[in-house]
Design a protein around this motif. Structure first.
Motif, PDB file in Angstrom:
ATOM      1  N   GLN A  82       4.998   6.026   6.692  1.00 18.13           N
ATOM      2  CA  GLN A  82       5.290   5.082   5.613  1.00 18.13           C
ATOM      3  C   GLN A  82       4.616   5.485   4.304  1.00 18.13           C
ATOM      4  O   GLN A  82       4.991   5.013   3.239  1.00 18.13           O
ATOM      5  CB  GLN A  82       4.824   3.661   5.988  1.00 18.13           C
ATOM      6  CG  GLN A  82       5.564   3.042   7.150  1.00 18.13           C
ATOM      7  CD  GLN A  82       4.827   3.262   8.450  1.00 18.13           C
ATOM      8  OE1 GLN A  82       4.025   4.191   8.568  1.00 18.13           O
ATOM      9  NE2 GLN A  82       5.085   2.433   9.437  1.00 18.13           N
ATOM     10  N   GLN A  83       3.598   6.348   4.384  1.00 21.49           N
ATOM     11  CA  GLN A  83       2.870   6.765   3.189  1.00 21.49           C
ATOM     12  C   GLN A  83       3.094   8.237   2.858  1.00 21.49           C
ATOM     13  O   GLN A  83       2.335   8.826   2.077  1.00 21.49           O
ATOM     14  CB  GLN A  83       1.380   6.475   3.378  1.00 21.49           C
ATOM     15  CG  GLN A  83       1.088   4.985   3.458  1.00 21.49           C
ATOM     16  CD  GLN A  83      -0.336   4.707   3.876  1.00 21.49           C
ATOM     17  OE1 GLN A  83      -0.599   3.898   4.746  1.00 21.49           O
ATOM     18  NE2 GLN A  83      -1.279   5.372   3.249  1.00 21.49           N
ATOM     19  N   SER A 173      -4.238   8.518   2.452  1.00 19.55           N
ATOM     20  CA  SER A 173      -3.612   7.200   2.512  1.00 19.55           C
ATOM     21  C   SER A 173      -3.665   6.555   1.124  1.00 19.55           C
ATOM     22  O   SER A 173      -4.611   6.737   0.360  1.00 19.55           O
ATOM     23  CB  SER A 173      -4.359   6.297   3.498  1.00 19.55           C
ATOM     24  OG  SER A 173      -4.294   6.813   4.790  1.00 19.55           O
ATOM     25  N   PHE A 174      -2.638   5.785   0.810  1.00 23.19           N
ATOM     26  CA  PHE A 174      -2.505   5.032  -0.439  1.00 23.19           C
ATOM     27  C   PHE A 174      -2.410   5.946  -1.656  1.00 23.19           C
ATOM     28  O   PHE A 174      -2.397   5.475  -2.785  1.00 23.19           O
ATOM     29  CB  PHE A 174      -3.646   4.032  -0.636  1.00 23.19           C
ATOM     30  CG  PHE A 174      -3.599   2.865   0.300  1.00 23.19           C
ATOM     31  CD1 PHE A 174      -4.732   2.421   0.939  1.00 23.19           C
ATOM     32  CD2 PHE A 174      -2.406   2.201   0.541  1.00 23.19           C
ATOM     33  CE1 PHE A 174      -4.688   1.348   1.803  1.00 23.19           C
ATOM     34  CE2 PHE A 174      -2.354   1.132   1.405  1.00 23.19           C
ATOM     35  CZ  PHE A 174      -3.497   0.698   2.040  1.00 23.19           C
ATOM     36  N   GLY A 176       0.096   7.292  -2.474  1.00 27.48           N
ATOM     37  CA  GLY A 176       1.446   7.052  -2.961  1.00 27.48           C
ATOM     38  C   GLY A 176       1.513   6.216  -4.220  1.00 27.48           C
ATOM     39  O   GLY A 176       2.537   6.162  -4.885  1.00 27.48           O
ATOM     40  N   SER A 180       4.365   8.149  -5.316  1.00 28.10           N
ATOM     41  CA  SER A 180       5.474   7.517  -4.615  1.00 28.10           C
ATOM     42  C   SER A 180       6.476   6.946  -5.611  1.00 28.10           C
ATOM     43  O   SER A 180       6.116   6.571  -6.723  1.00 28.10           O
ATOM     44  CB  SER A 180       4.946   6.392  -3.723  1.00 28.10           C
ATOM     45  OG  SER A 180       6.007   5.622  -3.220  1.00 28.10           O
ATOM     46  N   SER A 209       7.986  -0.316  -1.011  1.00 24.85           N
ATOM     47  CA  SER A 209       7.361   0.196   0.209  1.00 24.85           C
ATOM     48  C   SER A 209       6.947  -0.924   1.154  1.00 24.85           C
ATOM     49  O   SER A 209       6.481  -0.650   2.255  1.00 24.85           O
ATOM     50  CB  SER A 209       6.142   1.047  -0.143  1.00 24.85           C
ATOM     51  OG  SER A 209       5.208   0.307  -0.902  1.00 24.85           O
ATOM     52  N   SER A 212       1.575  -4.473   2.949  1.00 20.26           N
ATOM     53  CA  SER A 212       0.786  -3.889   4.015  1.00 20.26           C
ATOM     54  C   SER A 212      -0.445  -4.720   4.358  1.00 20.26           C
ATOM     55  O   SER A 212      -0.837  -4.788   5.516  1.00 20.26           O
ATOM     56  CB  SER A 212       0.328  -2.476   3.633  1.00 20.26           C
ATOM     57  OG  SER A 212      -0.513  -1.927   4.607  1.00 20.26           O
ATOM     58  N   VAL A 261       2.499  -0.786   0.843  1.00 11.55           N
ATOM     59  CA  VAL A 261       2.210   0.442   1.580  1.00 11.55           C
ATOM     60  C   VAL A 261       1.858   1.587   0.641  1.00 11.55           C
ATOM     61  O   VAL A 261       1.030   2.449   0.957  1.00 11.55           O
ATOM     62  CB  VAL A 261       3.408   0.804   2.479  1.00 11.55           C
ATOM     63  CG1 VAL A 261       3.236   2.177   3.101  1.00 11.55           C
ATOM     64  CG2 VAL A 261       3.585  -0.247   3.569  1.00 11.55           C
ATOM     65  N   ALA A 262       2.466   1.601  -0.556  1.00 13.86           N
ATOM     66  CA  ALA A 262       2.201   2.674  -1.505  1.00 13.86           C
ATOM     67  C   ALA A 262       0.861   2.535  -2.202  1.00 13.86           C
ATOM     68  O   ALA A 262       0.435   3.426  -2.921  1.00 13.86           O
ATOM     69  CB  ALA A 262       3.320   2.736  -2.556  1.00 13.86           C
ATOM     70  N   GLY A 263       0.177   1.391  -1.995  1.00  9.96           N
ATOM     71  CA  GLY A 263      -1.139   1.212  -2.583  1.00  9.96           C
ATOM     72  C   GLY A 263      -1.176   0.355  -3.825  1.00  9.96           C
ATOM     73  O   GLY A 263      -2.253   0.081  -4.356  1.00  9.96           O
TER      74      GLY A 263
END
Length: 373
Positions: A82-83, A173-174, A176, A180, A209, A212, A261-263
Motif C-alpha cells: 500500500q506504500q 514507510s510513509f 509516499g 505518491s 490512499s 490508516s 496510507v501515503a502519510g
C-alpha cells in the motif's frame, strides 16, 4: 535471510508465500506485539488479516555454520505494497559492491526503469502470480533513481565491503507523502451538540490512499471512543470517533490526528471552556402588587465571569410566574445576544398582574458552550 515478524493483535496468524511452496502459515503469535523469527532462503511475500511489522535481517559472515563467508549484520523493514512508490531515489555506498532488489508488479516490468534505462531482462524471481523481485547487480556508488507504473514499487539496497561489513536500506514507510500521487490530507467533519462531538475523517477521491491511523495527541476531561468497526492500519475510506466532556464545569481538550496510507495527516483540536455566569441577587422577592398602585419592578444583573462570550438561549424566571414580564434595564426588548467575557447585563423584572407573586429569580440558559474544533 532472517525475518522478524511482530504482531499487532492477540492470536494473529501471519502467512508467507513463495512460488515453490505456495501459501504457508509463517507464525501464530499469541500476544499483541509478540514476535517470531522466520528463516527463509528465497523471495517471500508475508501477509495477514491485521497489521504487522516485518523486518529483514542480513546475517553475519559466519551464519549459519560458523564458516567464513561474506557479509555482515544489517537490517531493513519491509514496506507494505500500500506504500509502494512510483519513484524511488537512493544512494549506493562508496567502496561497497552494491545491489538493489526491486519489487514490482510483473505486468509493469516492461515499463519500469533504472536510471532511465528499461529493467526488462533484469534477473528476477517470482513472489506470487502478480509480483516479482528484480535484482540489479554491481551498482556504481552514488545516486540512482528507479521508476515504476500504476502499482508502484519498493526498492531494497544492500552491499558488501569486506568479509564482515555490509549494509541494507529500504524505501521507507510513509515516504509516499512526497512521491505518491496521493498528496491530499484526510478531510475532517465535526458535528457537536453542546458537550458532545462526533468527528468523522474521510480519505476518498482520485489517487486516495485511504485512512490508516487515528491517534490521540493529548486529552483532558474528555472521553474518546473510536468507531467499533475501525481497524488500525487497515486502509479504510472513512472512520470516526465520539467524544464527550466529562465535567462540564471544567475546561476540556482533545487533539487527534488522522493519517492516510501515503502519510498525509489532518489534526483536529476540540475545546470546551465552561461558562462563568453568576446572577445577583440570586433570589429576589419583587413584592405584592395591589391595584391601582404602581407596578412592582426589580432588577437582576447577569455577570459573565468567564474568558469567552456566553451565548444565551433563553432568559426566564424560575417559576415562570403569570403576570411577570422581562425587559432590558429601561423597559425595552430583552437582550439575548451573547454576553462578552468579563461583562454584565441588567434584566428588569416587572410584575403587572393581580396575584401575589412568589419569591423568584432568573434562569439563564446558554446556547451551549459547544465542544468546538
Amino acid at each position: 535471510m532472517n525475518y522478524l515478524l511482530i504482531a499487532s493483535q492477540a492470536g494473529q496468524t501471519i502467512f508467507r508465500h513463495d512460488c515453490a511452496t505456495g501459501d504457508r502459515i509463517a507464525a501464530v503469535i499469541p500476544d499483541p506485539f509478540g514476535f517470531v523469527w522466520d528463516v527463509e532462503e528465497v523471495g517471500q511475500k508475508y501477509f495477514s488479516d491485521a497489521p504487522f511489522l516485518c523486518v529483514q535481517y542480513m546475517n553475519s559472515f559466519t551464519f549459519p555454520d560458523g564458516g567464513i563467508g561474506i557479509g555482515g549484520p544489517s537490517e531493513a523493514h519491509l514496506v507494505p505494497d500500500q506504500q509502494f512508490l512510483h519513484s524511488v531515489e537512493f544512494e549506493a555506498q562508496n567502496n561497497f559492491t552494491n545491489f538493489a532488489n526491486i519489487t514490482l508488479n510483473s505486468n509493469e516490468a516492461s515499463t519500469a526503469t533504472f536510471d532511465g534505462k528499461p529493467l526488462s531482462g533484469t534477473p528476477a524471481q517470482c513472489l506470487d502470480s502478480a509480483w516479482e523481485i528484480m535484482t540489479v547487480n554491481n551498482i556504481a556508488a552514488g545516486p540512482h533513481i528507479v521508476t515504476g507504473a500504476g502499482d508502484g514499487l519498493s526498492v531494497q539496497v544492500y552491499g558488501y565491503y569486506s568479509d564482515d561489513d555490509a549494509y541494507t536500506n529500504s524505501s521507507e514507510s510513509f515516504e509516499g507523502t512526497y512521491n505518491s500521487p496521493d498528496t491530499a490530507a484526510p478531510v475532517a467533519e465535526i458535528v457537536s451538540n453542546c458537550t458532545d462531538a462526533t468527528v468523522t475523517f474521510t480519505d476518498t477521491g482520485m489517487d486516495a490512499s485511504l485512512l490508516s491511523a487515528i491517534w490521540i495527541d493529548s486529552i483532558y476531561n474528555a472521553t474518546f471512543a473510536l468507531d467499533s468497526a475501525w481497524q488500525e492500519g487497515v486502509p479504510t475510506a472513512s472512520g470516526y470517533f465520539i467524544s464527550s466532556v466529562m465535567d462540564p464545569t471544567q475546561p476540556a481538550y482533545l487533539q487527534t490526528t488522522a493519517y492516510d496510507v501515503a502519510g498525509n495527516s489532518t489534526t483536529v483540536t476540540l475545546r470546551c471552556t465552561p461558562p462563568g455566569i453568576t446572577i445577583v441577587p440570586a433570589i429576589d422577592n419583587v413584592g405584592t402588587y395591589v391595584q391601582p398602585a404602581p407596578e412592582n419592578i426589580a432588577y437582576d444583573t447577569i455577570y459573565n465571569n468567564g474568558s469567552t462570550p456566553f451565548a444565551i438561549d433563553s432568559i426566564t424566571l424560575t417559576n415562570n410566574s403569570t403576570g411577570f414580564s422581562l425587559s432590558d434595564s429601561i423597559g425595552g426588548p430583552i437582550d439575548t445576544s451573547a454576553i462578552p467575557a468579563h461583562s454584565r447585563r441588567i434584566v428588569r423584572i416587572q410584575f403587572g398582574g393581580t396575584a401575589i407573586p412568589s419569591i423568584d429569580t432568573l434562569v439563564v440558559k446558554n446556547a451551549c458552550n459547544r465542544f468546538t474544533g
